[in-house]
Design a protein around this motif. Structure first.
Motif, PDB file in Angstrom:
ATOM      1  N   LYS A   1      -4.880   4.198   3.071  1.00  0.00           N
ATOM      2  CA  LYS A   1      -4.353   4.737   1.808  1.00  0.00           C
ATOM      3  C   LYS A   1      -5.514   4.845   0.818  1.00  0.00           C
ATOM      4  O   LYS A   1      -6.201   3.859   0.559  1.00  0.00           O
TER       5      LYS A   1
ATOM      6  N   SER B   1      -7.671  -1.018   3.332  1.00  0.00           N
ATOM      7  CA  SER B   1      -7.050  -0.918   2.003  1.00  0.00           C
ATOM      8  C   SER B   1      -7.974  -0.155   1.044  1.00  0.00           C
ATOM      9  O   SER B   1      -7.756  -0.172  -0.166  1.00  0.00           O
TER      10      SER B   1
ATOM     11  N   ARG C   1      -9.342  -2.181  -1.829  1.00  0.00           N
ATOM     12  CA  ARG C   1      -8.408  -2.786  -2.808  1.00  0.00           C
ATOM     13  C   ARG C   1      -8.263  -4.283  -2.536  1.00  0.00           C
ATOM     14  O   ARG C   1      -8.255  -5.099  -3.456  1.00  0.00           O
TER      15      ARG C   1
ATOM     16  N   MET D   1       0.830  -1.205   0.000  1.00  0.00           N
ATOM     17  CA  MET D   1       0.000   0.000   0.000  1.00  0.00           C
ATOM     18  C   MET D   1       0.868   1.260   0.000  1.00  0.00           C
ATOM     19  O   MET D   1       0.346   2.374   0.099  1.00  0.00           O
TER      20      MET D   1
END
Ligand SMILES: O=C1C[C@@H](c2ccc(O)c(O)c2)Oc2cc(O)cc(O)c21
Ligand SMILES: O=C(O)CCC(=O)C(=O)O
Ligand SMILES: [Fe+2]
Length: 360
Positions: A305, A267, A270, A180
């Motif tokens: 992120k 995430s 993701r 990440m």
């Protein structure tokens, strides 16, 4: 089911109605029709920080997390002898007479212990499983009175096992943090003081396995789960909302790793949190040991992120306890809606039957 266990029902010819699921929820794929879609990744070389093998491993893990959110690891460094002791003792626990197991009965709100045929909150249909659960981290929160004292050697082996699995989970979270673009410790730091809980699932053989599930479809709530399964087969996953399912191929000595809701949120979506379930069979019982790595209840949940062009998948930071509560109540609402829809279909069927009767 007072003072009795599932094992007693395993020898009956038919399944009790409390375990029979709606047709839509029943298994679609056989417990032993194995798929090779889930990557099996060797971790040999992962500790060699500057080695080329480490970057290959990281790439394989990240691809698997973006695709299924599930992968298997071999050469993971957890001693094979420890794994076989843990499995042997777990099997021996479930072979104990019902009264011995029920000494650790969790009903009545006790934290940790033995449960028969648990079902998820708001569900009426029972799962075809017995389970034993206990909290292993943080160490200060351990309640050894809820850990079985039989079979002999249990406590020493389970302590070692949970320590080794904590190390492995942290190693995997390091890889995901780096992928990440963050510092290695980012994901473990986001867990504040990482919780670990072990659930040992025992699925006795079942007289009518096509009508029921060992463990209903769900996502795990935490950051990452490491699952040790025997060679029977029964773990299934879907990535198209239940239209198609695959059965994960058992691999001797491997851990099946899957990301939970917390890992998915951190995430920013993701990494996937795959829906999965366990199916049962009429030939043999099955054992799996799930080690859940969760954040502390008051750890803040929010994407670590957000990549360029992406929007945050959460409106605001919330605590893990709140995230868990909201997901539970969403699941409850869904269960209620499904129940209502079913009742309405039944009513519509009755009405049309009446019309058919009138016209006949
Ligand atoms: O029993 C489980 C399995 C799994 C889970 C199943 C269904 C759920 O609604 C859910 O939130 C989780 O993961 C668990 C995680 C836990 O912290 C406790 C559990 O009992 C289980
Ligand atoms: O037994 C299995 O294969 C699945 C277990 C599982 O998903 C769980 O315990 O959360
Ligand atoms: Fe699970």
């Amino acid at each position: 089911m007072a003072r009795s266990t599932l094992t007693a029902l395993a020898n009956e010819k038919t399944l009790q109605t409390s375990f029979i699921r709606d047709e839509k929820e029943r298994p679609k794929v056989a417990y032993n029709k194995f798929s090779d879609e889930i990557s099996v990744i060797s971790l040999q070389g992962i500790d060699d920080i500057n080695g080329s093998r480490r970057s290959e491993i990281c790439e394989e893990i990240v691809n698997a997390c973006e695709d299924w959110g599930v992968f298997q690891v071999i050469d993971h460094g957890v001693d094979a002898e420890l794994i076989s002791q843990m499995t042997k003792l777990a099997k021996e626990f479930f072979e104990l007479p019902p009264d011995e197991k029920l000494r650790f009965d969790m009903s009545g709100g006790k934290k940790g212990g033995f449960i028969v045929s648990s079902h998820l909150q708001g569900e009426v249909v029972q799962d075809w499983r017995e389970l034993l659960t206990y909290f292993t981290y943080p160490i200060r929160a351990r309640d050894y009175s809820r850990w079985p004292d039989k079979p002999q050697g249990w406590i020493a082996v389970t302590e070692k096992y949970s320590e080794k699995l904590m190390d492995l989970a942290c190693k995997l979270l390091e890889v995901l943090s780096e992928a990440m673009g963050l510092e290695k410790e980012a994901l473990t730091k986001a867990c504040v003081d990482m919780d670990q809980k072990v659930i040992i699932n025992f699925y006795p053989k079942c007289p009518e396995p096509d009508l029921t599930l060992g463990l209903k479809r769900h996502t795990d709530p935490g950051t990452i789960t490491l699952l040790l399964q025997d060679q029977v087969g029964g773990l299934q996953a879907t990535k198209d909302n239940g239209k198609t399912w695959i059965t994960v191929q058992p691999v001797e000595g491997a851990f099946v790793v899957n990301l939970g809701d917390h890992g998915h949120y951190l995430s920013n979506g993701r990494f996937k949190n795959a829906d999965h379930q366990a199916v049962v069979n009429s030939n043999s019982s099955r054992l799996s040991i799930a080690t859940f790595q969760n954040p502390a209840p008051d750890a803040k949940v929010y994407p670590l992120k957000i990549r360029e062009g992406e929007k945050a998948i959460m409106d605001e930071p919330i605590t893990f306890a709140e995230m868990y509560r909201r997901n539970m109540s969403k699941n409850l609402d869904l269960t209620r809606l499904k129940k209502q829809a079913k009742e309405q279909t039944e009513e519509a069927k009755l009405e049309s039957k009446t019309i058919e009767d009138i016209l006949a």
